[in-house]
Design a protein around this motif. Structure first.
Motif, short mmCIF file in Angstrom:
data_model
loop_
_atom_site.label_atom_id
_atom_site.label_comp_id
_atom_site.label_asym_id
_atom_site.label_seq_id
_atom_site.Cartn_x
_atom_site.Cartn_y
_atom_site.Cartn_z
N PRO A 104 0.83 -1.21 0.00
CA PRO A 104 0.00 0.00 0.00
C PRO A 104 0.86 1.26 0.00
O PRO A 104 1.93 1.30 0.60
CB PRO A 104 -0.81 -0.13 1.29
CG PRO A 104 -0.82 -1.59 1.61
CD PRO A 104 0.50 -2.11 1.11
N LYS A 105 0.37 2.30 -0.66
CA LYS A 105 1.14 3.52 -0.82
C LYS A 105 0.41 4.69 -0.18
O LYS A 105 -0.80 4.69 -0.05
CB LYS A 105 1.38 3.82 -2.30
CG LYS A 105 2.11 2.73 -3.04
CD LYS A 105 2.23 3.08 -4.50
CE LYS A 105 2.91 1.96 -5.27
NZ LYS A 105 2.10 0.73 -5.28
N SER A 106 1.20 5.70 0.19
CA SER A 106 0.66 6.97 0.63
C SER A 106 1.19 8.03 -0.31
O SER A 106 2.41 8.18 -0.47
CB SER A 106 1.10 7.26 2.08
OG SER A 106 0.63 8.53 2.48
N GLN A 107 0.30 8.75 -0.99
CA GLN A 107 0.70 9.73 -1.99
C GLN A 107 0.00 11.05 -1.72
O GLN A 107 -1.10 11.09 -1.15
CB GLN A 107 0.34 9.22 -3.39
CG GLN A 107 1.06 7.94 -3.79
CD GLN A 107 0.54 7.39 -5.11
OE1 GLN A 107 -0.57 6.87 -5.17
NE2 GLN A 107 1.33 7.51 -6.15
N ALA A 121 -7.27 15.12 -4.63
CA ALA A 121 -7.17 14.80 -3.21
C ALA A 121 -5.81 15.23 -2.72
O ALA A 121 -4.78 14.90 -3.33
CB ALA A 121 -7.38 13.31 -2.97
N ARG A 122 -5.77 15.95 -1.61
CA ARG A 122 -4.50 16.44 -1.09
C ARG A 122 -3.62 15.29 -0.62
O ARG A 122 -2.40 15.35 -0.72
CB ARG A 122 -4.74 17.43 0.04
CG ARG A 122 -3.49 18.15 0.52
CD ARG A 122 -3.85 19.30 1.43
NE ARG A 122 -4.53 20.36 0.71
CZ ARG A 122 -3.90 21.36 0.09
NH1 ARG A 122 -2.59 21.41 0.10
NH2 ARG A 122 -4.59 22.29 -0.56
N LYS A 123 -4.24 14.21 -0.13
CA LYS A 123 -3.49 13.05 0.33
C LYS A 123 -4.30 11.79 0.08
O LYS A 123 -5.53 11.80 0.20
CB LYS A 123 -3.16 13.17 1.82
CG LYS A 123 -2.23 12.08 2.34
CD LYS A 123 -1.88 12.30 3.81
CE LYS A 123 -0.93 11.23 4.31
NZ LYS A 123 -0.58 11.39 5.74
N ASN A 132 -7.52 2.97 2.34
CA ASN A 132 -8.48 3.26 1.27
C ASN A 132 -9.19 4.59 1.49
O ASN A 132 -10.42 4.69 1.41
CB ASN A 132 -9.52 2.13 1.17
CG ASN A 132 -8.90 0.83 0.71
OD1 ASN A 132 -7.87 0.82 0.07
ND2 ASN A 132 -9.53 -0.28 1.07
N THR A 133 -8.39 5.62 1.79
CA THR A 133 -8.97 6.92 2.13
C THR A 133 -8.26 8.04 1.37
O THR A 133 -7.04 8.04 1.24
CB THR A 133 -8.84 7.19 3.65
OG1 THR A 133 -9.45 6.11 4.37
CG2 THR A 133 -9.52 8.49 4.02
N MET A 134 -9.06 8.98 0.87
CA MET A 134 -8.55 10.21 0.28
C MET A 134 -8.96 11.38 1.18
O MET A 134 -10.10 11.43 1.65
CB MET A 134 -9.10 10.42 -1.13
CG MET A 134 -8.65 9.39 -2.15
SD MET A 134 -9.14 9.80 -3.85
CE MET A 134 -10.94 9.63 -3.75
N TYR A 135 -8.04 12.32 1.38
CA TYR A 135 -8.31 13.45 2.26
C TYR A 135 -8.35 14.76 1.47
O TYR A 135 -7.65 14.91 0.48
CB TYR A 135 -7.22 13.55 3.34
CG TYR A 135 -7.19 12.35 4.27
CD1 TYR A 135 -7.99 12.29 5.39
CD2 TYR A 135 -6.36 11.26 4.00
CE1 TYR A 135 -7.97 11.19 6.25
CE2 TYR A 135 -6.32 10.16 4.84
CZ TYR A 135 -7.13 10.13 5.97
OH TYR A 135 -7.11 9.04 6.80
N ALA A 136 -9.17 15.70 1.96
CA ALA A 136 -9.33 17.02 1.32
C ALA A 136 -9.66 16.84 -0.16
O ALA A 136 -8.88 17.21 -1.04
CB ALA A 136 -8.08 17.87 1.52
N SER A 156 -3.85 4.49 -7.56
CA SER A 156 -2.42 4.55 -7.27
C SER A 156 -1.60 4.35 -8.53
O SER A 156 -0.62 5.06 -8.78
CB SER A 156 -2.06 3.50 -6.22
OG SER A 156 -0.68 3.54 -5.94
N ARG A 157 -1.98 3.41 -9.37
CA ARG A 157 -1.22 3.12 -10.60
C ARG A 157 -1.42 4.21 -11.65
O ARG A 157 -0.59 4.37 -12.54
CB ARG A 157 -1.64 1.77 -11.16
CG ARG A 157 -1.26 0.60 -10.28
CD ARG A 157 -1.44 -0.72 -11.00
NE ARG A 157 -1.02 -1.85 -10.18
CZ ARG A 157 -0.88 -3.09 -10.61
NH1 ARG A 157 -1.13 -3.37 -11.89
NH2 ARG A 157 -0.49 -4.06 -9.82
#
Length: 362
Positions: A144-147, A166-168, A174-178, A242-243
């Motif tokens: 899993p990645k954090s981007q 998404a800012r993050k 399995n979450t997108m923030y902002a 992610s890809r």
């Protein structure tokens, strides 16, 4: 004059092709093969993956060698003609230096145009394929990645239907923030949805704590609605998102412009992408700049030796790319405007070339 033009162009083609082959070999030997060797020793890369990496690395290398090869070709071609007194004979016949150098500048112009299209149509796809092989075939990077600063585009045909930022993004949860999502109708922005976050549940994205702004066809605010939960009209799974994310060198000029526009709207520093965009044009144009420098230098005394021409080429190339590296860092850091930082090496080259051409024409 057509015979003379063909003769000069013929003198250029051999050194130009030689330059592409020789400079590409240097890049391959000092960078590409070393990276491939590391992938083989560290990850046990297969022969199939190694061959793919080698092929996919070539377009980006070839584009970089076009300006260098044009410089070498101009130096060697006019150096040979000058060393055998052919330039002297031509100028004794009343042919000016400007007319003699015209075929070189025309060829350099078309090389620059071709390099722009090649770097737009081929290089981003090859870079993307190269990175895909490294990540998923060799490194088998399935963790899993954090981007940060994720951009997702939903396109139907050639029409953009939805654009999500998404800012993050954390693939592990399995979450997108902002999250900010824009919906379009035939290219017209009709709705904007902003949410604190979006969570992937039951094979769908759910936006949490947000607001919806409906817009008129003129772009004016029609109504606003707040929500605690809202199903997001996007079916891409976290792994697919992610890809889908691209590095600057994997994007086309159109994608870079879209990416920059989105980041600026979210008040995110986009100078790295702006610099990449400007250099997509500045580096190919260097082919013309180097021809402007190399042609008059080839007329200097004792230029008939190919080793001298190659040595001069290496010095000029080193100076050019040293200037480019310094000003790229200044542009990305915000010390200089990005456009100025990207084009200063070419501006310096044009000024130097113009002075050399003026001196040679006397």
């Amino acid at each position: 004059m057509r015979i003379l033009d063909k003769y000069i162009i013929k003198e250029l083609l051999g050194p130009f092709i030689f330059g592409i082959a020789s400079f590409s070999s240097v890049f391959i030997g000092t960078s590409t093969l070393m990276k491939i060797a590391q992938y083989v020793t560290q990850y046990g890369a297969s022969l199939n993956s190694v061959v793919k990496l080698f092929i996919y690395s070539l377009p980006a290398i070839v584009v970089l060698t076009f300006p260098m090869s044009m410089l070498l070709a101009a130096l060697l071609a006019f150096g040979r003609l000058s060393g055998s007194s052919e330039i002297t004979a031509m100028r004794s016949g009343g042919i000016s230096f400007y007319r003699l150098s015209a075929p070189v500048f025309v060829i350099a112009f078309f090389v620059s145009i071709f390099a722009v299209f090649f770097s737009e149509m081929v290089v981003p796809q090859s870079n993307s394929a190269y990175n895909y092989v490294v990540r998923y075939e060799i490194q088998k990077n399935t963790a899993p990645k954090s981007q940060e600063h994720i951009i997702i585009k939903d396109v139907k045909g050639d029409i953009l239907e939805r654009l999500t930022y998404a800012r993050k993004f954390e693939e592990e949860t399995n979450t997108m923030y902002a999250v900010s999502m824009q919906e379009f109708d035939n290219g017209t922005l009709v709705r904007v949805e902003n949410a604190e976050k979006a969570v992937w549940q039951d094979n769908r994205w759910i936006m949490i704590n947000g607001v919806i702004h409906d817009l008129t066809a003129e772009g004016n605010l029609e109504r606003t609605m707040h929500f605690e939960q809202q199903i997001m009209p996007m079916a891409k799974a976290p792994t697919a998102i992610s890809r889908e994310q691209k590095k600057p060198d994997e994007m086309t000029i159109k994608e870079l412009k879209q990416h920059i526009k989105i980041l600026e709207r979210e008040y995110v520093n986009a100078k790295k992408y702006e610099m990449e965009l400007q250099q997509r044009l500045a580096i190919p144009v260097a082919s013309f700049v180097f021809a402007l420098i190399g042609t008059p230098l080839g007329l200097q005394p004792n230029r008939s030796s190919s080793s001298i021409g190659l040595g001069i080429s290496i010095i000029i190339i080193f100076v050019y790319y040293a200037i480019m590296t310094v000003f790229t860092a200044l542009g990305q850091g915000g010390a200089l405007p990005v456009v100025l930082a990207a084009w200063i090496p070419n501006i310096v080259g044009i000024i130097a070339g113009a002075l050399l051409v003026r001196k040679a024409s006397r």
